[in-house]
Design a protein around this motif. Structure first.
Motif, PDB file in Angstrom:
ATOM      1  N   TRP A 144       0.838  -1.210   0.000  1.00  0.00           N
ATOM      2  CA  TRP A 144       0.000   0.000   0.000  1.00  0.00           C
ATOM      3  C   TRP A 144       0.866   1.250   0.000  1.00  0.00           C
ATOM      4  CZ3 TRP A 144      -0.369   4.262   3.068  1.00  0.00           C
ATOM      5  CH2 TRP A 144      -1.451   5.111   2.827  1.00  0.00           C
ATOM      6  N   HIS A 145       1.939   1.242   0.782  1.00  0.00           N
ATOM      7  CA  HIS A 145       2.790   2.431   0.857  1.00  0.00           C
ATOM      8  C   HIS A 145       3.418   2.743  -0.499  1.00  0.00           C
ATOM      9  CE1 HIS A 145       2.706   3.512   5.121  1.00  0.00           C
ATOM     10  NE2 HIS A 145       2.601   2.213   5.370  1.00  0.00           N
ATOM     11  N   LEU A 146       3.811   1.706  -1.243  1.00  0.00           N
ATOM     12  CA  LEU A 146       4.353   1.960  -2.579  1.00  0.00           C
ATOM     13  C   LEU A 146       3.266   2.525  -3.487  1.00  0.00           C
ATOM     14  CD1 LEU A 146       6.572   1.832  -4.684  1.00  0.00           C
ATOM     15  CD2 LEU A 146       5.939  -0.557  -5.119  1.00  0.00           C
ATOM     16  N   GLY A 147       2.077   1.931  -3.430  1.00  0.00           N
ATOM     17  CA  GLY A 147       0.980   2.444  -4.240  1.00  0.00           C
ATOM     18  C   GLY A 147       0.595   3.858  -3.856  1.00  0.00           C
ATOM     19  N   ASP A 174       5.291   5.835   4.161  1.00  0.00           N
ATOM     20  CA  ASP A 174       6.468   5.465   4.942  1.00  0.00           C
ATOM     21  C   ASP A 174       7.527   4.946   3.974  1.00  0.00           C
ATOM     22  OD1 ASP A 174       8.404   4.456   6.594  1.00  0.00           O
ATOM     23  OD2 ASP A 174       7.053   3.241   7.821  1.00  0.00           O
ATOM     24  N   ARG A 175       8.575   5.711   3.783  1.00  0.00           N
ATOM     25  CA  ARG A 175       9.602   5.323   2.817  1.00  0.00           C
ATOM     26  C   ARG A 175      10.330   4.048   3.232  1.00  0.00           C
ATOM     27  NH1 ARG A 175      10.678   8.938  -1.145  1.00  0.00           N
ATOM     28  NH2 ARG A 175       9.735  11.007  -0.944  1.00  0.00           N
ATOM     29  N   GLU A 176      10.511   3.839   4.523  1.00  0.00           N
ATOM     30  CA  GLU A 176      11.172   2.615   4.973  1.00  0.00           C
ATOM     31  C   GLU A 176      10.338   1.387   4.613  1.00  0.00           C
ATOM     32  OE1 GLU A 176      14.178   2.140   6.157  1.00  0.00           O
ATOM     33  OE2 GLU A 176      14.541   4.288   5.857  1.00  0.00           O
ATOM     34  N   ALA A 177       9.022   1.530   4.675  1.00  0.00           N
ATOM     35  CA  ALA A 177       8.152   0.424   4.272  1.00  0.00           C
ATOM     36  C   ALA A 177       8.321   0.125   2.783  1.00  0.00           C
ATOM     37  CB  ALA A 177       6.697   0.756   4.586  1.00  0.00           C
ATOM     38  N   ILE A 178       8.469   1.167   1.985  1.00  0.00           N
ATOM     39  CA  ILE A 178       8.678   0.972   0.544  1.00  0.00           C
ATOM     40  C   ILE A 178      10.008   0.270   0.294  1.00  0.00           C
ATOM     41  CG2 ILE A 178       9.027   2.150  -1.653  1.00  0.00           C
ATOM     42  CD1 ILE A 178       7.131   4.325  -0.693  1.00  0.00           C
ATOM     43  N   TYR A 179      11.049   0.699   0.993  1.00  0.00           N
ATOM     44  CA  TYR A 179      12.350   0.052   0.825  1.00  0.00           C
ATOM     45  C   TYR A 179      12.270  -1.429   1.206  1.00  0.00           C
ATOM     46  CZ  TYR A 179      14.003   4.899   0.699  1.00  0.00           C
ATOM     47  OH  TYR A 179      14.187   6.224   0.382  1.00  0.00           O
ATOM     48  N   ARG A 209       8.524 -11.317   6.038  1.00  0.00           N
ATOM     49  CA  ARG A 209       8.556 -10.327   7.123  1.00  0.00           C
ATOM     50  C   ARG A 209       9.528  -9.203   6.802  1.00  0.00           C
ATOM     51  NH1 ARG A 209       5.430 -14.879   8.038  1.00  0.00           N
ATOM     52  NH2 ARG A 209       4.745 -14.998  10.226  1.00  0.00           N
ATOM     53  N   SER A 210      10.712  -9.566   6.363  1.00  0.00           N
ATOM     54  CA  SER A 210      11.720  -8.558   6.038  1.00  0.00           C
ATOM     55  C   SER A 210      12.796  -9.209   5.185  1.00  0.00           C
ATOM     56  CB  SER A 210      12.345  -7.961   7.313  1.00  0.00           C
ATOM     57  OG  SER A 210      13.039  -8.969   8.038  1.00  0.00           O
ATOM     58  N   ALA A 211      13.576  -8.386   4.531  1.00  0.00           N
ATOM     59  CA  ALA A 211      14.734  -8.848   3.767  1.00  0.00           C
ATOM     60  C   ALA A 211      15.956  -8.090   4.256  1.00  0.00           C
ATOM     61  CB  ALA A 211      14.519  -8.612   2.271  1.00  0.00           C
ATOM     62  N   ASN A 212      17.078  -8.774   4.288  1.00  0.00           N
ATOM     63  CA  ASN A 212      18.294  -8.186   4.832  1.00  0.00           C
ATOM     64  C   ASN A 212      18.670  -6.904   4.083  1.00  0.00           C
ATOM     65  OD1 ASN A 212      21.153  -7.758   5.549  1.00  0.00           O
ATOM     66  ND2 ASN A 212      20.945  -9.752   6.536  1.00  0.00           N
ATOM     67  N   PRO A 213      18.885  -5.802   4.804  1.00  0.00           N
ATOM     68  CA  PRO A 213      19.173  -4.530   4.131  1.00  0.00           C
ATOM     69  C   PRO A 213      20.657  -4.252   3.914  1.00  0.00           C
ATOM     70  CG  PRO A 213      18.802  -4.128   6.451  1.00  0.00           C
ATOM     71  CD  PRO A 213      18.662  -5.622   6.249  1.00  0.00           C
ATOM     72  N   TYR A 214      21.536  -5.190   4.283  1.00  0.00           N
ATOM     73  CA  TYR A 214      22.966  -4.895   4.277  1.00  0.00           C
ATOM     74  C   TYR A 214      23.656  -5.466   3.042  1.00  0.00           C
ATOM     75  CZ  TYR A 214      22.002  -3.731   9.122  1.00  0.00           C
ATOM     76  OH  TYR A 214      21.479  -3.175  10.259  1.00  0.00           O
ATOM     77  N   ALA A 215      24.503  -4.651   2.424  1.00  0.00           N
ATOM     78  CA  ALA A 215      25.250  -5.088   1.243  1.00  0.00           C
ATOM     79  C   ALA A 215      26.182  -6.241   1.578  1.00  0.00           C
ATOM     80  CB  ALA A 215      26.050  -3.915   0.668  1.00  0.00           C
TER      81      ALA A 215
END
Length: 310
Positions: A161-164, A174-179, A253-259
């Protein structure tokens, strides 16, 4: 000496994390795979369609077990409250915004696949065939699914929804939700294509295996059993990437955000794999495997082959 009951209890605590699925769900999927493999071997069904049926034979029993026995759809972690259904008119705007986010995500994935020439060559071509045939079905099915599930979600304003909302100019984004949404779908985009690409080769190789021949050769037997191991592994992995649904409590639930986490994962899988023949980390030149070093020693080959399978 004094006995501290609290310390004793802590020592007996199982340190292993809880499994994402129950033993029953996993075993039901394994039984489905083994039954279909036996059926396919009996009738010589070693083609890619049969390999896809093997994935279904793994996933469908797990769905049935999870819903009827484990009742995962009632877990609080699904974010669903089945007792508090809203009228569809109350959630229609939210659902349309969410669909915009989902469809934009899928369009971006299509661009990535379309721009990558390697996705249309070799084994990846089969994955692209699956996606191009499934895309219209997913597009149509997403409409009733989102309209239905949003009526029961505790918080329908999820990451899609946040991306839409961002795309359509809504407030409260919420940009963090989009990321997080993009990272999660990035994982699916990268790994699901690879999993589907390797489903048919492993399945076909095992189904075509000649039992009489492999039983006479420990090297062939070891390779055949390793193929079975990967066949089962890939079936479960493919099911896992496909069935990310809230009613199954299997949503991402989440995906790892670290390179630092993404880099070793990407370098081990095509198209970025670095250890392939001729690659910068190719370790094969000047080496041989155990079958070469122990040739002429059948008993040692049997022992080494058994350890290789284990």
């Amino acid at each position: 000496m004094d006995h501290d009951a609290q310390l004793a209890g802590m020592a007996e605590t199982d340190p292993r994390p809880q499994s994402a699925v129950s033993h029953g769900a996993g075993l039901s999927g394994l039984v489905g795979v083994l039954v279909w493999i036996g059926f396919a071997r009996h009738y010589g069904m070693d083609g890619p369609y049969s390999a896809l049926v093997n994935v279904a034979a793994c996933g469908l029993p797990m769905i049935v077990w999870s819903l009827l026995v484990d009742k995962v759809h009632r877990n609080p972690s699904t974010g669903i409250d089945w007792s508090a259904a809203r009228l569809w008119r109350e959630t229609l705007d939210l659902s349309l915004t969410k669909l915009a986010g989902l469809w934009a995500t899928w369009a971006g994935i299509a661009v990535i696949y379309g721009a990558g020439r390697f996705y249309w060559e070799g084994n990846f071509a089969f994955a692209m065939w699956c996606f191009t045939n499934a895309a219209p079905i997913l597009f149509v099915a997403s409409i009733p699914y989102v309209l239905w599930i949003d009526r029961y979600l505790v918080e329908p304003r999820d990451v899609a929804w946040h991306l839409g909302a961002w795309l359509t100019g809504h407030a409260g984004v919420d940009r963090e939700a989009i990321y997080g949404h993009l990272r999660a779908w990035g994982v699916k985009t990268f790994f699901l294509a690879f999993m589907l690409a390797i489903v048919p080769p492993g399945f076909g190789n095992f189904v075509r295996g000649d039992v009489a021949s492999v039983l006479r050769d420990p090297v062939a037997l070891s390779g055949w059993l390793v193929t079975l191991m990967f066949l089962i592994d890939v079936a479960f992995a493919t099911v896992g990437y496909l069935l990310t649904f809230r009613p199954l409590d299997s949503h991402i639930r989440s995906a790892n955000p670290y390179a630092a986490a993404w880099m070793p994962a990407l370098m081990c899988y095509p198209p970025f794999i670095l250890m392939t023949t001729g690659g910068p980390l190719d370790y094969h030149p000047g080496t041989s495997d155990w079958a070469y070093w122990f040739q002429g020693h059948p008993r040692r080959r049997i022992r080494i082959g058994g350890a290789d399978v284990r």
